[in-house]
Design a protein around this motif. Structure first.
Motif, PDB file in Angstrom:
ATOM      1  N   GLY A   1       4.470 -15.545  -7.315  1.00  0.00           N
ATOM      2  CA  GLY A   1       5.379 -14.761  -6.482  1.00  0.00           C
ATOM      3  C   GLY A   1       6.704 -14.516  -7.173  1.00  0.00           C
ATOM      4  O   GLY A   1       7.259 -13.410  -7.131  1.00  0.00           O
ATOM      5  N   ALA A   2       7.231 -15.551  -7.849  1.00  0.00           N
ATOM      6  CA  ALA A   2       8.492 -15.412  -8.579  1.00  0.00           C
ATOM      7  C   ALA A   2       8.347 -14.447  -9.752  1.00  0.00           C
ATOM      8  O   ALA A   2       9.266 -13.669 -10.051  1.00  0.00           O
ATOM      9  CB  ALA A   2       8.963 -16.775  -9.074  1.00  0.00           C
ATOM     10  N   MET A   3       7.182 -14.493 -10.436  1.00  0.00           N
ATOM     11  CA  MET A   3       6.933 -13.567 -11.548  1.00  0.00           C
ATOM     12  C   MET A   3       6.922 -12.126 -11.056  1.00  0.00           C
ATOM     13  O   MET A   3       7.505 -11.231 -11.683  1.00  0.00           O
ATOM     14  CB  MET A   3       5.595 -13.895 -12.225  1.00  0.00           C
TER      15      MET A   3
ATOM     16  N   GLN B   1       6.563 -14.454  -1.528  1.00  0.00           N
ATOM     17  CA  GLN B   1       6.868 -15.685  -2.254  1.00  0.00           C
ATOM     18  C   GLN B   1       6.787 -16.907  -1.353  1.00  0.00           C
ATOM     19  O   GLN B   1       6.239 -17.948  -1.740  1.00  0.00           O
ATOM     20  CB  GLN B   1       8.255 -15.586  -2.896  1.00  0.00           C
ATOM     21  N   GLU B   2       7.288 -16.821  -0.124  1.00  0.00           N
ATOM     22  CA  GLU B   2       7.232 -17.962   0.799  1.00  0.00           C
ATOM     23  C   GLU B   2       5.800 -18.250   1.237  1.00  0.00           C
ATOM     24  O   GLU B   2       5.397 -19.407   1.360  1.00  0.00           O
ATOM     25  CB  GLU B   2       8.110 -17.686   2.016  1.00  0.00           C
TER      26      GLU B   2
ATOM     27  N   ASP C   1       9.230  -7.218 -10.953  1.00  0.00           N
ATOM     28  CA  ASP C   1       9.004  -6.132 -10.003  1.00  0.00           C
ATOM     29  C   ASP C   1       7.661  -5.450 -10.249  1.00  0.00           C
ATOM     30  O   ASP C   1       7.526  -4.226 -10.193  1.00  0.00           O
ATOM     31  CB  ASP C   1      10.136  -5.093 -10.081  1.00  0.00           C
TER      32      ASP C   1
ATOM     33  N   VAL D   1       4.086 -20.067  -1.654  1.00  0.00           N
ATOM     34  CA  VAL D   1       4.513 -21.467  -1.773  1.00  0.00           C
ATOM     35  C   VAL D   1       3.876 -22.310  -0.669  1.00  0.00           C
ATOM     36  O   VAL D   1       3.405 -23.431  -0.916  1.00  0.00           O
ATOM     37  CB  VAL D   1       6.052 -21.573  -1.718  1.00  0.00           C
TER      38      VAL D   1
ATOM     39  N   GLN E   1       8.331 -10.934  -8.425  1.00  0.00           N
ATOM     40  CA  GLN E   1       9.692 -10.562  -8.020  1.00  0.00           C
ATOM     41  C   GLN E   1      10.583 -10.326  -9.235  1.00  0.00           C
ATOM     42  O   GLN E   1      11.374  -9.372  -9.264  1.00  0.00           O
ATOM     43  CB  GLN E   1      10.286 -11.666  -7.144  1.00  0.00           C
ATOM     44  N   ALA E   2      10.464 -11.174 -10.266  1.00  0.00           N
ATOM     45  CA  ALA E   2      11.317 -11.056 -11.446  1.00  0.00           C
ATOM     46  C   ALA E   2      11.034  -9.784 -12.238  1.00  0.00           C
ATOM     47  O   ALA E   2      11.961  -9.123 -12.722  1.00  0.00           O
ATOM     48  CB  ALA E   2      11.139 -12.282 -12.341  1.00  0.00           C
TER      49      ALA E   2
ATOM     50  N   THR F   1       4.500 -20.056  -8.753  1.00  0.00           N
ATOM     51  CA  THR F   1       5.159 -19.241  -9.784  1.00  0.00           C
ATOM     52  C   THR F   1       4.815 -17.749  -9.749  1.00  0.00           C
ATOM     53  O   THR F   1       5.632 -16.932 -10.165  1.00  0.00           O
ATOM     54  CB  THR F   1       4.812 -19.773 -11.194  1.00  0.00           C
TER      55      THR F   1
END
Length: 448
Positions: A157-159, A252-253, A164, A256, A161-162, A155
């Motif tokens: 990485g997604a945070m 992000q990859e 920035d 994960v 990115q979301a 999560t």
């Protein structure tokens, strides 16, 4: 009826302890995931990045000693509650800082808060569950480790990115910890030694640290833990940036993939490993430690091969490294329960504090900074070998990859120390039971 109520209460408390452990490792893992954005924003070396993990773990280890003694003599629920509240609040502060050194100081404060938790929680589990079920209970408690890592790596990485921003995860992570801290204060603690098959004296113990250090099995397990934590903290601190640099994966990859390696594997390793360890313990007195030593052999071979194979297909690297980490998780269910078996109930929180001091002060504390320093050294060596005059990301990738070879080396040493501990475990476990004092009772006070 009373026994079933006590058992249900034990499992409820264990679930609460598991949740707190989950957020413990979630909060602790955030810097390892956003390490590359921090490096680029503040222009840091790998050695400086390693200091972030090292400073945290050294403070964690030192603070754990007095807090462990406090857990043996005072209220464990209050200690855990205040600790959880403090480290969650400071996690939010971590997102507000504007420099490397301020970031470092706040991480050290978080280390003090988290140091209050593990010794008290381990001591509480020892009093909630009888010896023949402790590995299973410890396995569930320690599921907080892989699930916390899994949640973080899947999560964060997604945070970033979301929103920035690498700061956002720190603010989000603080909220559940502050809520959970409230529930800690309402835990009804059992008496120390409540789950033993003999009555345990509640009187104060003289020279507690000296008595714990007089147990040979415990000393071997400290050495094993030192090496094991060196490997795990080096891996958790640098696996994401290594995948980014060496295998050219986006943040992000890479996060994960690391989550699969260190998180998903733990879900199976701790649940199945705990069951297998308990079964072996019923047949062979020192079976848990022999099982752990065998598991570490597999871990050593798999992690060494994955690194030695070079730039192989990323799926192959993740699969092989994951097998190694799957077996490495048996360390927790086998070693933590072995300590409970050789240390009397009144000294278990102290023993765990000493154990964690070795793990974190010399193991986890040294892992990130040594690998970071070695990474810088190998990167410069690669640059000089190529005849280049300027450091590039390609040289940094090679340097970090080669420094990660310390992980299988540390896992191999862990295996050797676990085998030594298995040789004196039976004698020390018998000595602990004989020294408790006293009159046998019909069965465990809390049949969980």
């Amino acid at each position: 009826m009373q026994n079933s109520t006590q058992a249900a209460n034990a499992w409820r408390i264990l679930f609460l302890l598991f949740l707190a452990n989950l957020f413990n490792f979630f909060d602790r893992t955030i810097p390892a995931i956003i390490i590359e954005p921090i490096r680029m924003e503040w222009h840091l070396s790998d050695f400086q990045l390693g200091i972030i993990g090292t400073a945290f773990t050294i403070v964690y280890a030192i603070a754990g000693l007095p807090l462990g003694r406090l857990a043996d003599t005072g209220s464990r629920s209050k200690l855990m509650g205040w600790g959880l509240a403090s480290w969650s609040a400071l996690t939010a502060v971590n997102g507000m800082v504007g420099s490397f050194w301020t970031f470092l100081l706040v991480r050290m404060g978080i280390g003090i808060g988290e140091a209050s938790y593990a010794p008290a929680a381990n001591s509480l589990i020892g009093d909630l569950f009888p010896a023949h079920r402790r590995a299973r209970a410890m396995g569930i408690f320690m599921l907080g480790l892989p699930l916390g890592l899994l949640l973080a790596f899947f999560t964060i990485g997604a945070m970033v990115q979301a929103f920035d921003s690498w700061r956002a995860p720190f603010f989000i992570a603080a909220v559940p910890g502050l809520i959970l801290a409230v529930f800690m204060f309402y835990i009804k603690e059992p008496k120390r030694g409540a789950a033993e098959t003999v009555q345990v004296s509640q009187e104060k113990v003289d020279r507690p640290i000296r008595r714990v250090l007089a147990v040979p099995t415990f000393l071997w397990l400290v050495l094993a833990g030192l090496c094991f934590n060196f490997a795990t903290y080096a891996c958790n601190s640098f696996l994401v940036p290594m995948l980014q640099r060496y295998f050219l994966m986006p943040l992000q990859e890479a996060a994960v993939a690391t989550g699969v390696i260190v998180g998903v594997t733990g879900l199976f390793g701790l649940t199945l490993g705990g069951l297998v360890a308990d079964k072996i313990h019923q047949r062979i007195p020192n079976g848990r430690l022999l099982f752990a030593a065998f598991s570490l052999i597999i871990s050593t071979v798999c992690t060494a091969w994955a690194l030695h194979a070079g730039r192989i297909e990323i799926g192959v690297f993740v699969a092989v490294f994951s097998v190694g980490w799957l077996f490495a998780y048996n360390f927790y269910t086998c070693v933590y329960t072995a300590i409970q078996d050789v240390v009397e109930p009144r000294l278990r929180a102290t023993a765990m504090a000493l154990f964690f001091a070795g793990l974190y002060l010399l193991g986890g504390g040294m892992g990130p900074v040594v690998v970071g320093a070695l990474s810088d050294h190998f990167a410069h060596a690669a640059m000089y070998a190529a005849g280049a005059e300027q450091m590039t990301e390609a040289f940094k990738a090679v340097g970090l990859h080669d420094a990660m070879y310390l992980i299988p080396v540390a896992l191999f040493l862990t295996m050797l120390f676990l085998f030594q501990a298995s040789r004196c475990f039976v004698r020390d476990a018998k000595r602990m039971k004989d020294g408790l004092g006293v009159v046998a009772v019909p069965g465990p006070a809390v049949p969980a």
